[in-house]
Enzyme design. Structure first.
Site, mmCIF file in Angstrom:
data_model
loop_
_atom_site.group_PDB
_atom_site.id
_atom_site.type_symbol
_atom_site.label_atom_id
_atom_site.label_comp_id
_atom_site.label_asym_id
_atom_site.label_seq_id
_atom_site.Cartn_x
_atom_site.Cartn_y
_atom_site.Cartn_z
ATOM 1 N N ASP A 9 0.784 -1.253 0.000
ATOM 2 C CA ASP A 9 0.000 0.000 0.000
ATOM 3 C C ASP A 9 0.813 1.299 0.000
ATOM 4 O OD1 ASP A 9 -1.870 -1.975 0.255
ATOM 5 O OD2 ASP A 9 -2.837 -1.161 2.036
ATOM 6 N N ASP A 51 -4.884 -0.699 -1.714
ATOM 7 C CA ASP A 51 -6.309 -0.500 -1.480
ATOM 8 C C ASP A 51 -6.936 -0.076 -2.803
ATOM 9 O OD1 ASP A 51 -6.362 -1.090 1.216
ATOM 10 O OD2 ASP A 51 -7.050 0.884 1.846
ATOM 11 N N HIS A 76 -10.931 7.170 0.650
ATOM 12 C CA HIS A 76 -9.521 7.082 0.256
ATOM 13 C C HIS A 76 -9.334 5.948 -0.738
ATOM 14 C CE1 HIS A 76 -9.941 4.145 3.548
ATOM 15 N NE2 HIS A 76 -8.974 3.471 2.930
ATOM 16 N N LYS A 101 -7.133 -4.806 -3.054
ATOM 17 C CA LYS A 101 -7.954 -5.260 -1.929
ATOM 18 C C LYS A 101 -8.948 -4.170 -1.540
ATOM 19 C CE LYS A 101 -4.280 -3.921 1.351
ATOM 20 N NZ LYS A 101 -4.933 -2.867 2.133
ATOM 21 N N CYS A 143 -2.121 -1.940 7.778
ATOM 22 C CA CYS A 143 -2.059 -2.942 6.704
ATOM 23 C C CYS A 143 -0.789 -3.787 6.735
ATOM 24 C CB CYS A 143 -2.238 -2.260 5.355
ATOM 25 S SG CYS A 143 -3.870 -1.485 5.196
#
Length: 230
Positions: A9, A51, A76, A101, A143
């Site tokens: 991420d 993300d 976000h 994800k 994360c």
């Protein structure tokens, strides 16, 4: 071991100026890029996760107009927007697989994501016969933590490079690293995890055997007077 590098991420929305920017995020992206340039070829697989949330719903309650920043968050990393893209300081040219994800649901661990063909991260790693993963990225206390814990639970040998992560807050980031270490991960600086600087138990044993053999050979060939003097 067959080892993968998992970069979690490192996205615009998680770095300075983003919707959920983490202090030190850009510097972390730069350090990961330098690490990749030096050590990327040592890995059997390099995976990046992101993300990739829906923009037309709350992603299973993940987004909220008044977020608590614990289980709910501001909007976000909406898929297809600049915020969801990798930060430009991160060189992704050496990535083998990209995992997305949080597509319509809350998701923290990269193991909750899928690649472009629909394979889960676990399937991607298994198909490549990976049994060890090194984890870097953002955020340490969210994360990165979740990915490390899921990796351990899935039976992988997990290392987290603590100089290649950035967290939301110092205390929660430190606690996350303590937690993943207690769960079975190795937490070390990246310099101690590379093949150039870190010997496996097998190579260490081989080295010890070589030293013992060399010492024995030297003793066998020494002059008698030298042996007597000892």
């Amino acid at each position: 071991m067959t080892r993968a590098l998992l970069i979690v991420d490192v996205q615009n929305d998680f770095t300075e100026g983003g919707a959920l920017g983490v202090q030190g995020g850009i510097a972390t992206a730069e350090r990961i890029t330098r690490f990749l340039a030096a050590h990327g070829p040592e890995y059997d697989l390099v995976v990046g996760s992101r993300d990739w949330h829906h923009g037309d719903d709350d992603n299973g309650g993940h987004f909220a107009p008044e977020p608590d920043f614990v289980t709910t968050w501001p909007v976000h990393c909406v898929g297809g927007t600049p915020g969801a893209e990798y930060h430009p300081a991160l060189d992704t040219t050496g990535f083998d697989v990209h995992v997305r994800k949080g597509q319509g649901e809350p998701a923290y661990s990269a193991f909750e994501g899928t690649d472009d063909t629909g394979r889960t991260l676990r399937a991607v790693l298994s198909e490549a016969a990976v049994n060890a993963i090194d984890i870097v990225g953002i955020a340490t206390d969210h994360c990165v933590r979740a990915t490390a814990l899921d990796g351990i639970a899935a039976g992988f040998d997990v290392r987290v490079f603590d100089d290649l992560v950035a967290g939301v807050a110092p205390d929660s980031s430190a606690a996350a690293l303590v937690e993943v270490r207690a769960a079975g991960a190795t937490v070390v600086p990246s310099a101690r995890g590379t093949t150039a600087t870190a010997a496996t138990p097998a190579t260490a044993a081989t080295a010890a055997t070589a030293v013992t053999a060399a010492t024995a050979a030297a003793a066998a060939t020494a002059e008698p007077t030298e042996q007597e003097e000892r």
